[in-house]
Motif scaffolding. Structure first.
Motif, PDB file in Angstrom:
ATOM      1  N   VAL A 288       0.864  -1.184   0.000  1.00 13.02           N
ATOM      2  CA  VAL A 288       0.000   0.000   0.000  1.00 13.02           C
ATOM      3  C   VAL A 288       0.903   1.238   0.000  1.00 13.02           C
ATOM      4  CG1 VAL A 288      -1.794   1.250   1.249  1.00 13.02           C
ATOM      5  CG2 VAL A 288      -1.771  -1.244   1.285  1.00 13.02           C
ATOM      6  N   SER A 289       0.607   2.195  -0.842  1.00 11.82           N
ATOM      7  CA  SER A 289       1.446   3.394  -0.917  1.00 11.82           C
ATOM      8  C   SER A 289       0.924   4.495   0.005  1.00 11.82           C
ATOM      9  CB  SER A 289       1.498   3.927  -2.347  1.00 11.82           C
ATOM     10  OG  SER A 289       0.262   4.513  -2.702  1.00 11.82           O
ATOM     11  N   ALA A 290       1.824   5.391   0.369  1.00 14.15           N
ATOM     12  CA  ALA A 290       1.431   6.546   1.178  1.00 14.15           C
ATOM     13  C   ALA A 290       0.381   7.370   0.438  1.00 14.15           C
ATOM     14  CB  ALA A 290       2.650   7.399   1.507  1.00 14.15           C
ATOM     15  N   LYS A 291       0.522   7.465  -0.873  1.00 18.28           N
ATOM     16  CA  LYS A 291      -0.438   8.231  -1.671  1.00 18.28           C
ATOM     17  C   LYS A 291      -1.844   7.653  -1.529  1.00 18.28           C
ATOM     18  CE  LYS A 291      -1.251   9.955  -6.327  1.00 18.28           C
ATOM     19  NZ  LYS A 291      -0.749  10.055  -7.693  1.00 18.28           N
ATOM     20  N   GLU A 292      -1.955   6.324  -1.555  1.00 17.93           N
ATOM     21  CA  GLU A 292      -3.264   5.674  -1.386  1.00 17.93           C
ATOM     22  C   GLU A 292      -3.835   5.960  -0.002  1.00 17.93           C
ATOM     23  OE1 GLU A 292      -3.472   1.502  -3.474  1.00 17.93           O
ATOM     24  OE2 GLU A 292      -1.451   1.821  -2.672  1.00 17.93           O
ATOM     25  N   LEU A 293      -2.975   5.889   1.004  1.00 18.92           N
ATOM     26  CA  LEU A 293      -3.434   6.122   2.374  1.00 18.92           C
ATOM     27  C   LEU A 293      -3.846   7.565   2.584  1.00 18.92           C
ATOM     28  CD1 LEU A 293      -0.803   4.003   4.311  1.00 18.92           C
ATOM     29  CD2 LEU A 293      -3.174   3.394   3.769  1.00 18.92           C
ATOM     30  N   LEU A 294      -3.106   8.491   2.001  1.00 18.63           N
ATOM     31  CA  LEU A 294      -3.439   9.909   2.154  1.00 18.63           C
ATOM     32  C   LEU A 294      -4.778  10.259   1.496  1.00 18.63           C
ATOM     33  CD1 LEU A 294       0.099  11.439   1.605  1.00 18.63           C
ATOM     34  CD2 LEU A 294      -1.234  11.483   3.736  1.00 18.63           C
ATOM     35  N   ALA A 295      -5.226   9.435   0.580  1.00 16.45           N
ATOM     36  CA  ALA A 295      -6.525   9.663  -0.067  1.00 16.45           C
ATOM     37  C   ALA A 295      -7.689   9.293   0.850  1.00 16.45           C
ATOM     38  CB  ALA A 295      -6.604   8.874  -1.370  1.00 16.45           C
ATOM     39  N   ILE A 296      -7.388   8.620   1.951  1.00  9.73           N
ATOM     40  CA  ILE A 296      -8.429   8.227   2.908  1.00  9.73           C
ATOM     41  C   ILE A 296      -8.669   9.385   3.871  1.00  9.73           C
ATOM     42  CG2 ILE A 296      -9.019   6.636   4.777  1.00  9.73           C
ATOM     43  CD1 ILE A 296      -7.257   4.545   3.345  1.00  9.73           C
ATOM     44  N   HIS A 297      -9.923   9.775   4.011  1.00  9.74           N
ATOM     45  CA  HIS A 297     -10.295  10.861   4.918  1.00  9.74           C
ATOM     46  C   HIS A 297      -9.741  10.575   6.315  1.00  9.74           C
ATOM     47  CE1 HIS A 297     -12.656  13.836   7.038  1.00  9.74           C
ATOM     48  NE2 HIS A 297     -12.998  12.883   7.878  1.00  9.74           N
ATOM     49  N   GLY A 298      -9.102  11.572   6.907  1.00 11.62           N
ATOM     50  CA  GLY A 298      -8.598  11.442   8.265  1.00 11.62           C
ATOM     51  C   GLY A 298      -7.179  10.933   8.371  1.00 11.62           C
ATOM     52  N   VAL A 299      -6.601  10.501   7.251  1.00 18.18           N
ATOM     53  CA  VAL A 299      -5.226  10.009   7.255  1.00 18.18           C
ATOM     54  C   VAL A 299      -4.339  11.086   6.642  1.00 18.18           C
ATOM     55  CG1 VAL A 299      -3.650   8.216   6.457  1.00 18.18           C
ATOM     56  CG2 VAL A 299      -6.012   7.631   7.045  1.00 18.18           C
ATOM     57  N   GLY A 300      -3.470  11.632   7.468  1.00 19.16           N
ATOM     58  CA  GLY A 300      -2.592  12.700   7.000  1.00 19.16           C
ATOM     59  C   GLY A 300      -1.132  12.314   7.114  1.00 19.16           C
ATOM     60  N   PRO A 301      -0.251  13.263   6.816  1.00 19.75           N
ATOM     61  CA  PRO A 301       1.186  13.000   6.856  1.00 19.75           C
ATOM     62  C   PRO A 301       1.679  12.497   8.211  1.00 19.75           C
ATOM     63  CG  PRO A 301       0.748  15.085   5.766  1.00 19.75           C
ATOM     64  CD  PRO A 301      -0.553  14.610   6.335  1.00 19.75           C
ATOM     65  N   LYS A 302       1.113  13.007   9.298  1.00 22.43           N
ATOM     66  CA  LYS A 302       1.536  12.550  10.624  1.00 22.43           C
ATOM     67  C   LYS A 302       1.213  11.068  10.808  1.00 22.43           C
ATOM     68  CE  LYS A 302       0.982  13.292  15.569  1.00 22.43           C
ATOM     69  NZ  LYS A 302       0.254  14.016  16.610  1.00 22.43           N
ATOM     70  N   ALA A 303       0.040  10.655  10.395  1.00 21.26           N
ATOM     71  CA  ALA A 303      -0.335   9.239  10.508  1.00 21.26           C
ATOM     72  C   ALA A 303       0.594   8.366   9.670  1.00 21.26           C
ATOM     73  CB  ALA A 303      -1.789   9.035  10.085  1.00 21.26           C
ATOM     74  N   ILE A 304       0.982   8.846   8.513  1.00 19.35           N
ATOM     75  CA  ILE A 304       1.891   8.095   7.645  1.00 19.35           C
ATOM     76  C   ILE A 304       3.258   7.956   8.313  1.00 19.35           C
ATOM     77  CG2 ILE A 304       3.083   8.075   5.413  1.00 19.35           C
ATOM     78  CD1 ILE A 304       0.038   7.560   5.237  1.00 19.35           C
ATOM     79  N   ARG A 305       3.756   9.038   8.911  1.00 20.26           N
ATOM     80  CA  ARG A 305       5.052   8.982   9.612  1.00 20.26           C
ATOM     81  C   ARG A 305       5.005   7.984  10.769  1.00 20.26           C
ATOM     82  NH1 ARG A 305       4.671  14.538   8.947  1.00 20.26           N
ATOM     83  NH2 ARG A 305       4.086  14.829  11.117  1.00 20.26           N
ATOM     84  N   ILE A 306       3.955   8.040  11.554  1.00 21.80           N
ATOM     85  CA  ILE A 306       3.818   7.139  12.696  1.00 21.80           C
ATOM     86  C   ILE A 306       3.714   5.700  12.218  1.00 21.80           C
ATOM     87  CG2 ILE A 306       2.282   6.463  14.588  1.00 21.80           C
ATOM     88  CD1 ILE A 306       1.618   9.504  14.842  1.00 21.80           C
ATOM     89  N   LEU A 307       2.906   5.470  11.211  1.00 21.56           N
ATOM     90  CA  LEU A 307       2.744   4.124  10.662  1.00 21.56           C
ATOM     91  C   LEU A 307       4.067   3.593  10.126  1.00 21.56           C
ATOM     92  CD1 LEU A 307       0.881   1.801   9.892  1.00 21.56           C
ATOM     93  CD2 LEU A 307       0.350   3.034   7.798  1.00 21.56           C
ATOM     94  N   SER A 308       4.777   4.406   9.378  1.00 19.08           N
ATOM     95  CA  SER A 308       6.067   3.993   8.819  1.00 19.08           C
ATOM     96  C   SER A 308       7.055   3.626   9.922  1.00 19.08           C
ATOM     97  CB  SER A 308       6.655   5.100   7.941  1.00 19.08           C
ATOM     98  OG  SER A 308       5.844   5.285   6.799  1.00 19.08           O
ATOM     99  N   ALA A 309       7.055   4.404  10.992  1.00 20.57           N
ATOM    100  CA  ALA A 309       7.960   4.138  12.112  1.00 20.57           C
ATOM    101  C   ALA A 309       7.645   2.813  12.793  1.00 20.57           C
ATOM    102  CB  ALA A 309       7.890   5.282  13.122  1.00 20.57           C
ATOM    103  N   HIS A 310       6.379   2.413  12.778  1.00 21.88           N
ATOM    104  CA  HIS A 310       5.998   1.139  13.385  1.00 21.88           C
ATOM    105  C   HIS A 310       6.202  -0.040  12.431  1.00 21.88           C
ATOM    106  CE1 HIS A 310       4.247   3.585  16.546  1.00 21.88           C
ATOM    107  NE2 HIS A 310       4.161   2.477  17.256  1.00 21.88           N
ATOM    108  N   LEU A 311       6.200   0.213  11.148  1.00 17.19           N
ATOM    109  CA  LEU A 311       6.420  -0.851  10.176  1.00 17.19           C
ATOM    110  C   LEU A 311       7.898  -1.239  10.089  1.00 17.19           C
ATOM    111  CD1 LEU A 311       4.087   0.347   7.280  1.00 17.19           C
ATOM    112  CD2 LEU A 311       3.730  -1.634   8.773  1.00 17.19           C
TER     113      LEU A 311
END
Length: 64
Positions: free
Chosen positions: A32-55
């Motif tokens: 799943v790409s960050a671009k796909e996730l950012l298209a989801i309402h409520g998912v922003g850059p901070k959520a992507i950073r946190i998710l990436s850090a946990h992955l």
């Protein structure tokens, strides 16, 4: 354990909206790409950073 493995630090809205899209476990983000996730309402850059850090410690990452 809660119904979601997603980090609580992502925020309730991001976790809820990801769950609505069937994403509740870290292993589901492979491919799943960050671009796909950012298209989801409520998912922003901070959520992507946190998710990436946990992955990363699990040897996983978002798709390019």
């Amino acid at each position: 354990m809660s119904e979601s493995e997603l980090p609580a630090s992502m925020g309730n809205v991001a976790r809820r909206e990801l769950a609505r899209h069937g994403l509740t476990r870290l292993d589901q983000f492979d491919g799943v790409s960050a671009k796909e996730l950012l298209a989801i309402h409520g998912v922003g850059p901070k959520a992507i950073r946190i998710l990436s850090a946990h992955l990363e410690p699990e040897g996983r990452r978002l798709a390019p």
